[in-house]
Design a protein around this motif. Structure first.
Motif, PDB file in Angstrom:
ATOM      1  N   LEU A 161      49.606  13.803  -9.574  1.00 52.56           N
ATOM      2  CA  LEU A 161      48.433  14.655  -9.319  1.00 52.56           C
ATOM      3  C   LEU A 161      48.139  13.912  -7.962  1.00 52.56           C
ATOM      4  N   ASP A 162      48.083  12.841  -7.605  1.00 55.28           N
ATOM      5  CA  ASP A 162      47.775  12.356  -6.235  1.00 55.28           C
ATOM      6  C   ASP A 162      48.915  13.030  -5.390  1.00 55.28           C
ATOM      7  N   ALA A 163      50.001  12.971  -5.436  1.00 53.54           N
ATOM      8  CA  ALA A 163      51.018  13.989  -4.647  1.00 53.54           C
ATOM      9  C   ALA A 163      50.604  15.312  -4.283  1.00 53.54           C
ATOM     10  N   ILE A 164      50.155  16.018  -5.571  1.00 55.43           N
ATOM     11  CA  ILE A 164      49.568  17.292  -4.976  1.00 55.43           C
ATOM     12  C   ILE A 164      48.614  17.193  -4.334  1.00 55.43           C
ATOM     13  N   ALA A 165      47.327  16.361  -4.432  1.00 57.25           N
ATOM     14  CA  ALA A 165      46.268  16.211  -3.698  1.00 57.25           C
ATOM     15  C   ALA A 165      46.493  15.837  -2.208  1.00 57.25           C
ATOM     16  N   GLY A 171      47.081  20.534   4.352  1.00 61.36           N
ATOM     17  CA  GLY A 171      46.961  21.424   4.780  1.00 61.36           C
ATOM     18  C   GLY A 171      48.020  22.486   4.279  1.00 61.36           C
ATOM     19  N   THR A 172      48.734  22.247   3.425  1.00 63.54           N
ATOM     20  CA  THR A 172      49.742  23.247   2.822  1.00 63.54           C
ATOM     21  C   THR A 172      49.092  24.128   1.740  1.00 63.54           C
ATOM     22  N   LEU A 173      49.113  25.447   2.161  1.00 62.79           N
ATOM     23  CA  LEU A 173      48.511  26.536   1.260  1.00 62.79           C
ATOM     24  C   LEU A 173      49.169  26.711  -0.014  1.00 62.79           C
ATOM     25  N   LEU A 174      48.280  26.634  -1.004  1.00 65.66           N
ATOM     26  CA  LEU A 174      48.734  26.751  -2.375  1.00 65.66           C
ATOM     27  C   LEU A 174      49.655  28.012  -2.697  1.00 65.66           C
ATOM     28  N   THR A 175      49.255  29.112  -1.730  1.00 65.45           N
ATOM     29  CA  THR A 175      49.901  30.302  -2.006  1.00 65.45           C
ATOM     30  C   THR A 175      51.374  30.389  -1.316  1.00 65.45           C
ATOM     31  N   LEU A 216      37.416  16.035  -2.385  1.00 67.34           N
ATOM     32  CA  LEU A 216      37.979  16.320  -1.134  1.00 67.34           C
ATOM     33  C   LEU A 216      39.065  17.310  -1.275  1.00 67.34           C
ATOM     34  N   LEU A 217      39.634  17.309  -2.600  1.00 66.46           N
ATOM     35  CA  LEU A 217      40.782  18.371  -3.042  1.00 66.46           C
ATOM     36  C   LEU A 217      40.045  19.812  -3.228  1.00 66.46           C
ATOM     37  N   LEU A 218      38.833  19.814  -4.012  1.00 67.06           N
ATOM     38  CA  LEU A 218      38.023  21.049  -4.312  1.00 67.06           C
ATOM     39  C   LEU A 218      37.819  21.464  -2.867  1.00 67.06           C
ATOM     40  N   PHE A 219      37.273  20.538  -2.103  1.00 69.21           N
ATOM     41  CA  PHE A 219      36.741  21.308  -0.687  1.00 69.21           C
ATOM     42  C   PHE A 219      37.792  21.988   0.292  1.00 69.21           C
ATOM     43  N   PHE A 220      39.057  21.281   0.117  1.00 65.30           N
ATOM     44  CA  PHE A 220      40.153  22.107   1.071  1.00 65.30           C
ATOM     45  C   PHE A 220      40.715  23.161   0.252  1.00 65.30           C
ATOM     46  N   LYS A 225      41.089  28.902   0.836  1.00 72.59           N
ATOM     47  CA  LYS A 225      40.819  30.062   0.359  1.00 72.59           C
ATOM     48  C   LYS A 225      39.541  31.167   1.308  1.00 72.59           C
ATOM     49  N   GLY A 226      38.908  30.244   1.741  1.00 77.67           N
ATOM     50  CA  GLY A 226      38.087  31.046   3.060  1.00 77.67           C
ATOM     51  C   GLY A 226      38.814  31.312   3.967  1.00 77.67           C
ATOM     52  N   ILE A 227      39.791  30.452   4.679  1.00 82.64           N
ATOM     53  CA  ILE A 227      40.410  30.950   5.752  1.00 82.64           C
ATOM     54  C   ILE A 227      41.419  32.076   5.361  1.00 82.64           C
TER      55      ILE A 227
END
Length: 237
Positions: A161-165, A171-175, A216-220, A225-227
């Motif tokens: 989970l830390d690795a995903i965060a 800066g990696t997009l989840l999409t 911090l993860l939620l913010f990014f 998503k906003g970008i």
């Protein structure tokens, strides 16, 4: 058994198992998260079957690696662990940015159907991705064993989970399609700095680290998503 032989076995098993995961994902078209999650549970279960106790590593070769230290200007320096991390980081950056395989990975992340039309070998690339991931995962286990001087099956539980965060914060997009290896390194460093600050503060519970990283993860994620929405709106205009 000499540690070098054990390390070679660990790396071969990591690559082989990663390749197997890639074959399942590529040919059966199953969600990668589900396949790799099942693989993690399988390997963790195998580790528990082998031994539930911490096994100390007292071989002179491992002790020698732990004692390696490269002084730097000032009072700092690099241990073997730090040097190994930097070498693997550079290799990852070169693979991602300077090889055809790396460009194929970005193309798949952007749109697999478009990548196939452009001639990218989709299935072969997916298999290579997970083989490389298996290698890096096995190497991480080896380095962690050298760092702790022991092998413990319960070590690093939850670190995925830390690795995903770290990846998302870096800066990696989840999409898919956008991401930087060095950015992931910075994401991991940010987590480390947060943990260090909270630890040295002394007045805060250690669980504040998880709260800070989660926020911090939620913010990014929201920022990403906003970008993406802003880019789509500009493209449509």
């Amino acid at each position: 058994m000499h540690p070098l032989f054990a390390i070679a076995i660990a790396l071969l098993v990591g690559v082989a198992f990663g390749t197997l995961m890639g074959i399942i994902i590529a040919f059966f078209e199953i969600q990668a998260f589900i396949v790799t999650l099942a693989g993690m549970f399988l390997f963790r279960g195998l580790a528990y079957l082998i031994n539930l106790d911490a096994v100390p590593i007292s071989h002179p070769f491992i002790t020698g690696l732990s004692d390696v230290y490269l002084p730097l200007p000032g009072r700092g320096g690099l241990t073997f662990i730090a040097m190994a991390m930097l070498v693997l980081l550079v290799i990852g950056i070169l693979i991602a940015r300077r090889t055809r395989f790396g460009m194929s990975v970005y193309a798949l992340g952007g749109d697999s159907h478009s990548a196939a039309l452009l001639g990218v070998p989709v299935k072969k690339t997916i298999i290579k991705i997970y083989a490389l991931s298996g290698f890096y995962s096995a190497m991480s286990g080896v380095i962690f064993a050298i760092y702790t001087g022991s092998a413990y099956p319960l070590a690093a539980v939850g670190v995925e989970l830390d690795a995903i965060a770290a990846v998302v914060i870096g800066g990696t997009l989840l999409t898919g399609g956008v991401g930087y290896v060095f950015g992931t390194f910075l994401g991991g460093m940010i987590q480390g700095i947060i943990q260090t600050l909270i630890t040295f503060d002394g007045s805060l519970n250690s669980w504040w680290t998880k709260l800070a990283v989660g926020g911090l993860l939620l913010f990014f994620i929201l920022l990403q998503k906003g970008i993406v929405m802003w880019v789509k709106k500009r493209s449509a205009a």
